[in-house]
Design an enzyme around this catalytic site. Structure first.
Site, PDB file in Angstrom:
ATOM      1  N   PHE A  11     -16.281 -13.193  40.514  1.00  0.00           N
ATOM      2  CA  PHE A  11     -16.042 -13.743  39.169  1.00  0.00           C
ATOM      3  C   PHE A  11     -14.943 -12.959  38.417  1.00  0.00           C
ATOM      4  N   THR A 123     -20.691  -1.143  34.220  1.00  0.00           N
ATOM      5  CA  THR A 123     -21.432  -2.021  33.313  1.00  0.00           C
ATOM      6  C   THR A 123     -22.153  -1.231  32.224  1.00  0.00           C
ATOM      7  N   ASP A 124     -22.463  -1.908  31.128  1.00  0.00           N
ATOM      8  CA  ASP A 124     -23.244  -1.256  30.066  1.00  0.00           C
ATOM      9  C   ASP A 124     -24.704  -1.068  30.471  1.00  0.00           C
ATOM     10  N   GLU A 125     -25.128  -1.754  31.556  1.00  0.00           N
ATOM     11  CA  GLU A 125     -26.547  -1.680  31.942  1.00  0.00           C
ATOM     12  C   GLU A 125     -26.955  -0.280  32.400  1.00  0.00           C
ATOM     13  N   TYR A 149     -30.305  -2.777  40.362  1.00  0.00           N
ATOM     14  CA  TYR A 149     -28.861  -3.005  40.177  1.00  0.00           C
ATOM     15  C   TYR A 149     -28.241  -1.916  39.306  1.00  0.00           C
ATOM     16  N   ALA A 151     -29.358   0.966  38.488  1.00  0.00           N
ATOM     17  CA  ALA A 151     -29.471   2.310  39.080  1.00  0.00           C
ATOM     18  C   ALA A 151     -28.368   2.521  40.119  1.00  0.00           C
ATOM     19  N   LYS A 153     -25.406   1.042  40.111  1.00  0.00           N
ATOM     20  CA  LYS A 153     -24.132   1.181  39.391  1.00  0.00           C
ATOM     21  C   LYS A 153     -24.038   2.562  38.732  1.00  0.00           C
ATOM     22  N   LEU A 189     -26.696 -16.494  33.640  1.00  0.00           N
ATOM     23  CA  LEU A 189     -27.143 -17.313  32.499  1.00  0.00           C
ATOM     24  C   LEU A 189     -26.186 -18.458  32.112  1.00  0.00           C
ATOM     25  N   TYR A 206     -36.000 -16.947  30.238  1.00  0.00           N
ATOM     26  CA  TYR A 206     -36.985 -15.931  30.607  1.00  0.00           C
ATOM     27  C   TYR A 206     -37.764 -15.441  29.381  1.00  0.00           C
ATOM     28  N   ASN A 248     -30.783 -14.522  23.910  1.00  0.00           N
ATOM     29  CA  ASN A 248     -30.623 -15.593  24.904  1.00  0.00           C
ATOM     30  C   ASN A 248     -30.984 -16.951  24.294  1.00  0.00           C
ATOM     31  N   HIS A 275     -37.361  -6.355  32.197  1.00  0.00           N
ATOM     32  CA  HIS A 275     -36.240  -7.000  31.488  1.00  0.00           C
ATOM     33  C   HIS A 275     -35.734  -6.142  30.320  1.00  0.00           C
TER      34      HIS A 275
HETATM   35  P1  NAD Z   1     -19.500 -10.969  41.592  1.00  0.00           P
HETATM   36  O1  NAD Z   1     -20.837 -10.828  42.223  1.00  0.00           O
HETATM   37  O2  NAD Z   1     -19.079 -12.283  41.039  1.00  0.00           O
HETATM   38  O3  NAD Z   1     -18.384 -10.527  42.650  1.00  0.00           O
HETATM   39  C1  NAD Z   1     -18.520  -9.440  43.504  1.00  0.00           C
HETATM   40  C2  NAD Z   1     -17.467  -9.539  44.601  1.00  0.00           C
HETATM   41  O4  NAD Z   1     -17.589  -8.386  45.446  1.00  0.00           O
HETATM   42  C3  NAD Z   1     -17.642 -10.761  45.502  1.00  0.00           C
HETATM   43  O5  NAD Z   1     -16.401 -11.391  45.703  1.00  0.00           O
HETATM   44  C4  NAD Z   1     -18.174 -10.181  46.797  1.00  0.00           C
HETATM   45  O6  NAD Z   1     -17.801 -10.929  47.951  1.00  0.00           O
HETATM   46  C5  NAD Z   1     -17.543  -8.799  46.799  1.00  0.00           C
HETATM   47  N1  NAD Z   1     -18.288  -7.828  47.613  1.00  0.00           N
HETATM   48  C6  NAD Z   1     -19.633  -7.598  47.595  1.00  0.00           C
HETATM   49  N2  NAD Z   1     -19.949  -6.644  48.497  1.00  0.00           N
HETATM   50  C7  NAD Z   1     -18.785  -6.244  49.065  1.00  0.00           C
HETATM   51  C8  NAD Z   1     -18.454  -5.275  50.048  1.00  0.00           C
HETATM   52  N3  NAD Z   1     -19.405  -4.520  50.640  1.00  0.00           N
HETATM   53  N4  NAD Z   1     -17.161  -5.105  50.394  1.00  0.00           N
HETATM   54  C9  NAD Z   1     -16.190  -5.871  49.819  1.00  0.00           C
HETATM   55  N5  NAD Z   1     -16.446  -6.810  48.894  1.00  0.00           N
HETATM   56  C10 NAD Z   1     -17.721  -7.006  48.517  1.00  0.00           C
HETATM   57  O7  NAD Z   1     -19.444  -9.830  40.490  1.00  0.00           O
HETATM   58  P2  NAD Z   1     -18.710  -9.815  39.071  1.00  0.00           P
HETATM   59  O8  NAD Z   1     -19.602 -10.389  38.048  1.00  0.00           O
HETATM   60  O9  NAD Z   1     -17.337 -10.334  39.230  1.00  0.00           O
HETATM   61  O10 NAD Z   1     -18.659  -8.236  38.804  1.00  0.00           O
HETATM   62  C11 NAD Z   1     -17.548  -7.454  39.260  1.00  0.00           C
HETATM   63  C12 NAD Z   1     -17.780  -6.013  38.859  1.00  0.00           C
HETATM   64  O11 NAD Z   1     -17.888  -5.908  37.454  1.00  0.00           O
HETATM   65  C13 NAD Z   1     -19.069  -5.407  39.427  1.00  0.00           C
HETATM   66  O12 NAD Z   1     -18.794  -4.086  39.810  1.00  0.00           O
HETATM   67  C14 NAD Z   1     -20.035  -5.464  38.267  1.00  0.00           C
HETATM   68  O13 NAD Z   1     -20.980  -4.424  38.351  1.00  0.00           O
HETATM   69  C15 NAD Z   1     -19.092  -5.258  37.097  1.00  0.00           C
HETATM   70  N6  NAD Z   1     -19.513  -5.858  35.816  1.00  0.00           N
HETATM   71  C16 NAD Z   1     -19.879  -7.169  35.744  1.00  0.00           C
HETATM   72  C17 NAD Z   1     -20.222  -7.717  34.504  1.00  0.00           C
HETATM   73  C18 NAD Z   1     -20.602  -9.176  34.377  1.00  0.00           C
HETATM   74  O14 NAD Z   1     -20.998  -9.591  33.279  1.00  0.00           O
HETATM   75  N7  NAD Z   1     -20.506  -9.981  35.410  1.00  0.00           N
HETATM   76  C19 NAD Z   1     -20.192  -6.924  33.358  1.00  0.00           C
HETATM   77  C20 NAD Z   1     -19.823  -5.580  33.472  1.00  0.00           C
HETATM   78  C21 NAD Z   1     -19.470  -5.064  34.701  1.00  0.00           C
HETATM   79  O1  TDX Z   2     -32.084 -18.125  34.420  1.00  0.00           O
HETATM   80  C1  TDX Z   2     -31.928 -17.184  33.607  1.00  0.00           C
HETATM   81  N1  TDX Z   2     -32.644 -17.156  32.449  1.00  0.00           N
HETATM   82  C2  TDX Z   2     -32.558 -16.160  31.532  1.00  0.00           C
HETATM   83  O2  TDX Z   2     -33.231 -16.194  30.490  1.00  0.00           O
HETATM   84  C3  TDX Z   2     -31.010 -16.097  33.873  1.00  0.00           C
HETATM   85  C4  TDX Z   2     -30.198 -16.071  35.131  1.00  0.00           C
HETATM   86  C5  TDX Z   2     -30.924 -15.095  32.930  1.00  0.00           C
HETATM   87  N2  TDX Z   2     -31.680 -15.107  31.806  1.00  0.00           N
HETATM   88  C6  TDX Z   2     -31.553 -13.999  30.837  1.00  0.00           C
HETATM   89  C7  TDX Z   2     -31.683 -12.615  31.447  1.00  0.00           C
HETATM   90  C8  TDX Z   2     -30.747 -11.780  30.583  1.00  0.00           C
HETATM   91  O3  TDX Z   2     -31.420 -11.323  29.427  1.00  0.00           O
HETATM   92  O4  TDX Z   2     -30.215 -14.061  30.322  1.00  0.00           O
HETATM   93  C9  TDX Z   2     -29.645 -12.754  30.162  1.00  0.00           C
HETATM   94  C10 TDX Z   2     -28.401 -12.661  31.006  1.00  0.00           C
HETATM   95  O5  TDX Z   2     -28.805 -12.675  32.361  1.00  0.00           O
HETATM   96  P1  TDX Z   2     -27.734 -12.573  33.564  1.00  0.00           P
HETATM   97  O6  TDX Z   2     -26.731 -13.633  33.393  1.00  0.00           O
HETATM   98  O7  TDX Z   2     -28.501 -12.481  34.840  1.00  0.00           O
HETATM   99  O8  TDX Z   2     -26.999 -11.199  33.205  1.00  0.00           O
HETATM  100  P2  TDX Z   2     -27.542  -9.691  33.035  1.00  0.00           P
HETATM  101  O9  TDX Z   2     -28.813  -9.469  33.738  1.00  0.00           O
HETATM  102  O10 TDX Z   2     -27.503  -9.371  31.565  1.00  0.00           O
HETATM  103  O11 TDX Z   2     -26.377  -8.883  33.822  1.00  0.00           O
HETATM  104  C11 TDX Z   2     -24.988  -9.285  33.687  1.00  0.00           C
HETATM  105  O12 TDX Z   2     -24.309  -8.464  32.771  1.00  0.00           O
HETATM  106  C12 TDX Z   2     -24.057  -7.128  33.131  1.00  0.00           C
HETATM  107  C13 TDX Z   2     -24.290  -9.233  35.038  1.00  0.00           C
HETATM  108  O13 TDX Z   2     -24.984 -10.051  35.967  1.00  0.00           O
HETATM  109  C14 TDX Z   2     -24.167  -7.833  35.552  1.00  0.00           C
HETATM  110  O14 TDX Z   2     -23.427  -7.792  36.777  1.00  0.00           O
HETATM  111  C15 TDX Z   2     -23.443  -7.007  34.516  1.00  0.00           C
HETATM  112  O15 TDX Z   2     -23.416  -5.666  34.906  1.00  0.00           O
END
Ligand code: NAD
Ligand code: TDX
Length: 335
Positions: A11, A123-125, A149, A151, A153, A189, A206, A248, A275
Site C-alpha cells: 500500500f 508506526t505509532d503503534e 505486530y 511488538a 515493529k 478498516l 469492532y 471508528n 484492542h
Molecule cells: P502492506 O502490507 O500493504 O505492504 C507490505 C509489503 O511488504 C507488501 O508488498 C509485501 O509483499 C512486502 N513484504 C512482506 N514481507 C516481505 C519480505 N519478507 N520481503 C520483501 N517484501 C516483503 O503494508 P503497508 O500498509 O504499505 O505498510 C508499509 C510499512 O509502513 C510497514 O512497515 C508498516 O509497518 C508501516 N506503517 C503502515 C501504516 C499504515 O497505516 N498502513 C502506518 C504506519 C506505518
Molecule cells: O473490520 C474492521 N473493523 C474495525 O472496527 C477492521 C479491519 C478494523 N476495525 C478497527 C480496528 C482499529 O481500531 O478499525 C481501526 C483500524 O484498524 P486497521 O485498519 O486494522 O488498522 P490498525 O490496527 O489501526 O493498524 C494500522 O495502522 C497502523 C495499520 O494496519 C498498521 O500497519 C499501522 O502500523
C-alpha cells in the site's frame, strides 16, 4: 540518487514509488518485494516500463540478495513488513521473520556495504495505547507495544537505533499514524468498509466502535518520508501524523453518509483482543525542523479515497475473491 525501496508493491510503498518517480524523474528506483498476499504489481502498472524503475522479487531476509542490491544503491527506504494487526493475532511467526529478522538482515547488508543511508518506516503503534485525555505520542514517548505486530515493529525500531549507536549507520526512523488512500489492501478498516458498501454488504465494527486512530492521507506520508530522507538529521526519529483523531464509529458514519447508506449497514462484532484504545501523534518536531505538515484534510482525503475505490473495482474485486477470502472466513469464524 538510486533508491532501494523495500515493500514497494504494498500500500504505502507503491504510493511512494509513484510519488518519487513523479517528483524526481531523474532518480532511479529499485523496488524489492516478496509479493506476499499484500504485494501487488497491479499497483505499479503505470510505471512498470519507466527506464528509471526496476522490480526485483525477493525476500528482505535473503542476505545474499540484500548485499547485492544494497551494494548498488545510495539510500534504502524500508517499508517491507507484515502489517496487519489482526493477522498477527491469528499467527505471528511471519511477523517476527519479516519485521525483525528481515530488518536485521537489511541493516547488516547496509553496514557491510560502507554504511549506507537507511530510512526505516515505522508506526505509532510501537508506543502503545493512550487514554482519552493523555497527551499525544511524541519522539520521547516510551515504547509499549501491545500486539504481536507492534511488538515486532518496536523490535525492528530498536535494532535500527542500535545500528546507529553501535556502528554509526546513518539511519532515520519515521513513526506514522494510520494511513488511508489508494491501493490500501481491503483487510484494513477504510478499504474493507468502502468496498463492502459498494457491494451492498455490512461493515463489521469492532467492540463499541469507540477506539480512536489518527488518520493521514497516504501521499502526505510519502512527502514526510521525502523530507526526512533529504533533510532529516541522522540518528533521529520523526513522528508523523494527520491531525485527524477520529473514533471508528465517527469514520463509519462519515463513510455511510458519503456513500448514501445508513446505520443499518453496521454490524457490531466481537472486539479485537488487546484492542488499543487510542493513538494520537504530536508531529511538531518534523513540522519545526523540516517544514512538513499534512496537506490533505480528512474530508477531502476520504472523498478521494471513496472515488478511487469506486473507479478501481477490478483491483479490489480480484483481491477480495482470492486468498483474502480464506483469511476473511477464518476471521469471521473467530468472532
Ligand atoms: P502492506 O502490507 O500493504 O505492504 C507490505 C509489503 O511488504 C507488501 O508488498 C509485501 O509483499 C512486502 N513484504 C512482506 N514481507 C516481505 C519480505 N519478507 N520481503 C520483501 N517484501 C516483503 O503494508 P503497508 O500498509 O504499505 O505498510 C508499509 C510499512 O509502513 C510497514 O512497515 C508498516 O509497518 C508501516 N506503517 C503502515 C501504516 C499504515 O497505516 N498502513 C502506518 C504506519 C506505518
Ligand atoms: O473490520 C474492521 N473493523 C474495525 O472496527 C477492521 C479491519 C478494523 N476495525 C478497527 C480496528 C482499529 O481500531 O478499525 C481501526 C483500524 O484498524 P486497521 O485498519 O486494522 O488498522 P490498525 O490496527 O489501526 O493498524 C494500522 O495502522 C497502523 C495499520 O494496519 C498498521 O500497519 C499501522 O502500523
Amino acid at each position: 540518487m538510486k533508491l532501494l525501496i523495500t515493500g514497494g508493491a504494498g500500500f504505502i510503498g507503491s504510493n511512494f514509488v509513484h510519488y518519487i518517480l513523479k517528483k524526481y524523474p531523474d532518480y532511479q528506483v529499485v523496488n524489492l518485494d516478496l509479493l506476499t498476499y499484500a504485494g501487488n504489481l497491479e499497483n505499479l502498472k503505470e510505471i512498470e516500463n519507466n527506464p528509471n524503475y526496476k522490480f526485483v522479487k525477493g525476500d528482505i531476509a535473503d542476505a545474499k540478495l540484500m548485499n547485492e542490491l544494497i551494494a548498488d544503491c545510495d539510500v534504502i527506504v524500508h517499508f517491507a513488513a507484515e502489517s496487519h494487526v489482526d493477522r498477527s493475532i491469528l499467527a505471528s511467526e511471519e511477523f517476527i521473520r519479516t519485521n525483525v529478522i528481515g530488518t536485521h538482515t537489511l541493516l547488516e547488508a547496509a553496514r557491510n556495504n560502507g554504511n549506507k543511508r537507511f530510512h526505516h518506516v515505522s508506526t505509532d503503534e510501537v508506543f502503545g495505547s493512550l487514554g482519552a485525555t493523555d497527551p499525544a505520542f511524541n519522539e520521547a514517548t516510551p515504547y509499549d507495544p501491545r500486539s504481536p505486530y507492534s511488538a515486532s515493529k518496536a523490535s525492528s525500531d530498536h535494532l535500527v537505533r542500535a545500528y546507529f549507536h553501535t556502528y554509526g549507520l546513518p539511519i532515520t526512523i519515521s513513526n506514522c499514524s494510520n494511513n488511508y488512500g489508494p491501493y490500501h489492501f481491503p483487510e484494513k478498516l477504510f478499504p474493507l468498509f468502502i468496498t463492502n458498501l459498494i457491494e451492498d454488504k455490512k461493515v463489521p465494527l469492532y467492540g463499541d466502535g469507540m477506539n480512536v486512530r489518527d488518520w493521514l492521507y497516504v501521499e502526505d506520508h510519502c512527502s514526510a518520508i521525502d523530507a526526512i530522507i533529504h533533510k532529516g538529521r541522522i540518528g533521529e526519529t520523526y513522528c508523523v501524523g494527520g491531525n485527524a483523531e477520529k473514533t471508528n464509529k465517527e469514520i463509519t458514519y462519515k463513510i455511510l453518509e458519503l456513500m448514501g447508506k445508513d446505520e443499518s449497514s453496521i454490524e457490531f462484532v466481537k472486539d479485537r483482543p488487546g484492542h488499543d484504545k487510542r493513538y494520537a501523534i504530536d508531529f511538531s518536531k518534523i513540522k519545526n525542523e523540516l517544514g512538513w505538515e499534512p496537506s490533505v484534510n480528512f474530508e477531502e482525503g476520504l472523498q478521494k479515497t471513496i472515488e478511487w475505490y469506486k473507479n478501481n473495482e477490478a483491483w479490489w474485486k480480484d483481491i477480495k475473491s482470492g486468498e483474502y477470502a480464506n483469511y476473511y472466513e477464518k476471521q469471521y469464524n473467530n468472532r
